[in-house]
Structures are given as structure tokens and as C-alpha cells.
Design a protein around this motif. Sequence first.
Motif, PDB file in Angstrom:
ATOM      1  N   MET A   1       0.711  -1.627  -0.422  1.00 15.43           N
ATOM      2  CA  MET A   1       0.040   0.416   0.656  1.00 15.43           C
ATOM      3  C   MET A   1       0.980   1.375   0.300  1.00 15.43           C
ATOM      4  O   MET A   1       1.896   1.285   0.818  1.00 15.43           O
ATOM      5  N   ARG A   2       0.635   2.178  -0.834  1.00 12.19           N
ATOM      6  CA  ARG A   2       1.698   3.378  -0.994  1.00 12.19           C
ATOM      7  C   ARG A   2       0.997   4.387   0.436  1.00 12.19           C
ATOM      8  O   ARG A   2      -0.578   3.991   0.639  1.00 12.19           O
ATOM      9  N   ARG A   3       2.050   4.352   0.750  1.00 13.22           N
ATOM     10  CA  ARG A   3       2.269   5.650   2.012  1.00 13.22           C
ATOM     11  C   ARG A   3       1.732   7.203   1.838  1.00 13.22           C
ATOM     12  O   ARG A   3       2.795   7.757   0.126  1.00 13.22           O
ATOM     13  N   PRO A   4       1.243   8.130   1.883  1.00 12.98           N
ATOM     14  CA  PRO A   4       1.230   9.261   1.853  1.00 12.98           C
ATOM     15  C   PRO A   4       2.254   9.943   1.780  1.00 12.98           C
ATOM     16  O   PRO A   4       2.965  10.038   2.792  1.00 12.98           O
ATOM     17  N   GLY A   5       3.031  10.561   1.103  1.00 15.77           N
ATOM     18  CA  GLY A   5       4.159  11.064   0.338  1.00 15.77           C
ATOM     19  C   GLY A   5       5.426  10.053   0.245  1.00 15.77           C
ATOM     20  O   GLY A   5       6.256  11.110   0.634  1.00 15.77           O
ATOM     21  N   LEU A   6       4.937   8.820  -0.217  1.00 13.27           N
ATOM     22  CA  LEU A   6       5.490   8.152  -0.738  1.00 13.27           C
ATOM     23  C   LEU A   6       5.685   7.749  -2.232  1.00 13.27           C
ATOM     24  O   LEU A   6       4.094   6.928  -2.046  1.00 13.27           O
ATOM     25  N   PRO A   7       6.722   7.529  -2.592  1.00 19.87           N
ATOM     26  CA  PRO A   7       6.030   6.777  -4.091  1.00 19.87           C
ATOM     27  C   PRO A   7       6.101   5.478  -3.966  1.00 19.87           C
ATOM     28  O   PRO A   7       6.076   5.327  -3.119  1.00 19.87           O
ATOM     29  N   THR A   8       4.928   4.533  -4.897  1.00 21.56           N
ATOM     30  CA  THR A   8       5.075   3.364  -4.832  1.00 21.56           C
ATOM     31  C   THR A   8       6.185   2.932  -4.605  1.00 21.56           C
ATOM     32  O   THR A   8       5.732   1.606  -3.990  1.00 21.56           O
ATOM     33  N   GLU A   9       6.951   2.835  -5.985  1.00 21.24           N
ATOM     34  CA  GLU A   9       7.678   1.644  -5.928  1.00 21.24           C
ATOM     35  C   GLU A   9       8.960   1.988  -4.853  1.00 21.24           C
ATOM     36  O   GLU A   9       9.613   1.132  -3.995  1.00 21.24           O
ATOM     37  N   ARG A  21      20.686   5.656  -6.042  1.00 14.38           N
ATOM     38  CA  ARG A  21      20.991   5.364  -7.419  1.00 14.38           C
ATOM     39  C   ARG A  21      19.474   4.907  -8.191  1.00 14.38           C
ATOM     40  O   ARG A  21      19.540   4.710  -9.247  1.00 14.38           O
ATOM     41  N   ASP A  22      18.516   3.812  -7.732  1.00 12.24           N
ATOM     42  CA  ASP A  22      17.668   3.353  -8.054  1.00 12.24           C
ATOM     43  C   ASP A  22      16.629   3.856  -8.342  1.00 12.24           C
ATOM     44  O   ASP A  22      15.800   4.224  -9.244  1.00 12.24           O
ATOM     45  N   VAL A  23      16.317   5.599  -7.786  1.00 12.19           N
ATOM     46  CA  VAL A  23      15.351   6.336  -7.611  1.00 12.19           C
ATOM     47  C   VAL A  23      14.854   6.906  -8.929  1.00 12.19           C
ATOM     48  O   VAL A  23      16.176   7.559  -9.246  1.00 12.19           O
ATOM     49  N   THR A  24      14.126   7.462  -9.954  1.00 15.60           N
ATOM     50  CA  THR A  24      13.572   7.325 -10.875  1.00 15.60           C
ATOM     51  C   THR A  24      12.752   8.124 -10.653  1.00 15.60           C
ATOM     52  O   THR A  24      11.959   9.312 -11.816  1.00 15.60           O
ATOM     53  N   VAL A  25      11.642   8.204  -9.729  1.00 15.81           N
ATOM     54  CA  VAL A  25      10.720   9.221  -9.481  1.00 15.81           C
ATOM     55  C   VAL A  25      10.350  10.264  -9.567  1.00 15.81           C
ATOM     56  O   VAL A  25      10.004  11.083 -10.056  1.00 15.81           O
ATOM     57  N   TYR A  26      12.063  10.561  -9.525  1.00 18.68           N
ATOM     58  CA  TYR A  26      12.669  12.245  -8.517  1.00 18.68           C
ATOM     59  C   TYR A  26      13.933  13.026 -10.446  1.00 18.68           C
ATOM     60  O   TYR A  26      14.442  12.143 -10.240  1.00 18.68           O
ATOM     61  N   ALA A  27      13.537  13.877 -10.006  1.00 24.66           N
ATOM     62  CA  ALA A  27      14.226  14.573 -10.635  1.00 24.66           C
ATOM     63  C   ALA A  27      15.882  14.636 -10.303  1.00 24.66           C
ATOM     64  O   ALA A  27      16.878  14.543 -11.056  1.00 24.66           O
ATOM     65  N   LEU A  45      20.889   4.356   6.443  1.00 18.35           N
ATOM     66  CA  LEU A  45      20.629   3.248   6.799  1.00 18.35           C
ATOM     67  C   LEU A  45      21.902   3.618   6.382  1.00 18.35           C
ATOM     68  O   LEU A  45      23.093   3.446   7.425  1.00 18.35           O
ATOM     69  N   ALA A  46      22.394   4.387   5.438  1.00 26.62           N
ATOM     70  CA  ALA A  46      24.192   4.046   4.545  1.00 26.62           C
ATOM     71  C   ALA A  46      24.198   5.426   3.734  1.00 26.62           C
ATOM     72  O   ALA A  46      23.397   5.949   3.378  1.00 26.62           O
ATOM     73  N   ASP A  47      25.115   5.537   3.522  1.00 26.46           N
ATOM     74  CA  ASP A  47      25.468   6.157   2.324  1.00 26.46           C
ATOM     75  C   ASP A  47      24.196   6.162   0.776  1.00 26.46           C
ATOM     76  O   ASP A  47      24.379   5.485   1.307  1.00 26.46           O
ATOM     77  N   GLY A  48      23.494   7.507   0.989  1.00 26.30           N
ATOM     78  CA  GLY A  48      22.634   6.697  -0.417  1.00 26.30           C
ATOM     79  C   GLY A  48      21.656   4.780  -0.568  1.00 26.30           C
ATOM     80  O   GLY A  48      20.728   5.089  -1.059  1.00 26.30           O
ATOM     81  N   TYR A  49      21.552   4.870   0.900  1.00 27.11           N
ATOM     82  CA  TYR A  49      20.168   3.660   1.478  1.00 27.11           C
ATOM     83  C   TYR A  49      19.294   4.110   2.091  1.00 27.11           C
ATOM     84  O   TYR A  49      19.705   4.493   3.453  1.00 27.11           O
ATOM     85  N   PHE A  50      17.938   4.690   1.989  1.00 30.17           N
ATOM     86  CA  PHE A  50      16.872   5.022   2.963  1.00 30.17           C
ATOM     87  C   PHE A  50      16.493   3.606   2.983  1.00 30.17           C
ATOM     88  O   PHE A  50      15.570   3.322   1.709  1.00 30.17           O
ATOM     89  N   ALA A  51      15.425   3.284   4.510  1.00 29.36           N
ATOM     90  CA  ALA A  51      14.626   2.341   4.751  1.00 29.36           C
ATOM     91  C   ALA A  51      13.217   3.035   4.963  1.00 29.36           C
ATOM     92  O   ALA A  51      13.162   4.046   5.576  1.00 29.36           O
ATOM     93  N   VAL A  52      12.136   2.135   4.462  1.00 31.41           N
ATOM     94  CA  VAL A  52      11.008   3.374   5.021  1.00 31.41           C
ATOM     95  C   VAL A  52      10.425   2.903   6.426  1.00 31.41           C
ATOM     96  O   VAL A  52      10.280   2.111   7.092  1.00 31.41           O
ATOM     97  N   VAL A  53       9.975   4.157   6.970  1.00 27.76           N
ATOM     98  CA  VAL A  53      10.590   3.803   8.160  1.00 27.76           C
ATOM     99  C   VAL A  53       8.189   3.591   8.670  1.00 27.76           C
ATOM    100  O   VAL A  53       7.308   3.743   8.402  1.00 27.76           O
ATOM    101  N   PRO A  54       7.845   2.208   9.256  1.00 28.20           N
ATOM    102  CA  PRO A  54       6.961   1.749   9.625  1.00 28.20           C
ATOM    103  C   PRO A  54       5.642   3.365  10.054  1.00 28.20           C
ATOM    104  O   PRO A  54       6.372   3.733  10.710  1.00 28.20           O
TER     105      PRO A  54
END
Length: 210
Positions: A1-9, A21-27, A45-54
Motif C-alpha cells: 500500500m502506498r503511504r501518503p508522501g511516499l512514491p509507490t516504488e 541511485r535507483d530512484v527514478t521518480v524524482y529528477a 541506513l547508510a550513504d545512499g540507502y534509505f528504509a521506509v519507516v513503519p
Amino acid sequence: MRRPGLPTEFARAALRTVRARDVTVYAHPRTQLARLEQAGLLHRLADGYFAVVPSDRVGEGWRPTVEAAAAGVAAADFGARGFALMGVSAARLHHVLPRAVGIAVVAAPRRRAPVTLADRDATVRFLVRDLALMHLEVLESDLGRCLVTTPEQTLLDLAHRPRQDGLPEEVDAAVRALAPRCDPDLVAEVADGQRLGRALDRLRRQGLLS
């Protein structure tokens, strides 16, 4: 399920972890990822790595365990089933290493430089392994279900390299707690199939396996 404010991907990402580097939804991905982190929707999590917060932990300063963070980074690099937590990390998920440690160990299909976590003093190490030969199971982490070495595989891996992670006392305690849970015949079978005979002999000399 898509969270408000977060892209579906982001919601669909393996172990809810994305690489900038894999995110394509933003310029301009890094700028937008920093914005989402500031809003408490992502955790770096680390440089260039982000986890979705519950969704129920937004605004609480949430962060995953070291093992889950390692799994998230590995999933972003290798895919959800392209890696496995092993060694001390597997011991943590099998609950035979109660104290959190500053190292996570990942079995990976190819060489990968260690990753320093951004939110604590901890490092993720990657060891090249043939996952098809390893005995694995699926366990739950803070970021979702991931592959982890079985008790028998973990026992042999720890006995094979008891000092390599700089935690000899913790590894010894984990080995002693894990051994009674393991099927000696299956341990021997795993050892024979992966050239871990010395580790098996060490366990037998210590009287931990019959």
C-alpha cells in the motif's frame, strides 16, 4: 500500500529499502530523499540507502536493528532472495546472541566492500558464498522477512571463523547456546557438503556435538 508522501516504488522495494541511485521518480533523488528523511518517512541506513519507516513509528526516532539494516542494504544491492544473514547476524536472529554487536555479516553472491551504517557505530561485512549450497530459512527482521542461515549452518559458520569478527567471547557463547538445538547428523551433512570438516571437528573436540 502506498503511504501518503511516499512514491509507490518505495513501498514495493525489497525489505522496504531503496538506493538513491535507483530512484527514478524524482529528477533530483538525493534532495527528495533528504526531505522525506527530515519528515520522518525514511530512515537513512547508510550513504545512499534509505528504509521506509513503519507507519506506526513515524516521529518516534525509529531505527531498525543492525541485522535488519544489513538485510535492507543487501536487499537493495542483491534482491530480496539474493543474500542471507550469516554468522553473528544469524546468531542474533536465532536469539543465541542477546547483546547487540557492531558488526553484521552477509552471505553475498559477489564481492562487495563493507558498508558503514549511518545511524550507529556499526559495519556490514559481505562474504562471497554460493547460496545454493547453504542451508537457509526465512526469518523476520525489523524490515521484513529475509533469508538467514539455519541453526546447523550458523553453528558451523561460527565455529569455522570464531575470531574473524573480533567477538571471540560472544561467538563462543553463541556456539554453546546454539549447539543443543542442532541435529548432529544434519550438522555433519552440512559440513561434508561445504568443506567445513575442521569446524565440525572443533565442535566435537569441545564436546558440543556427539
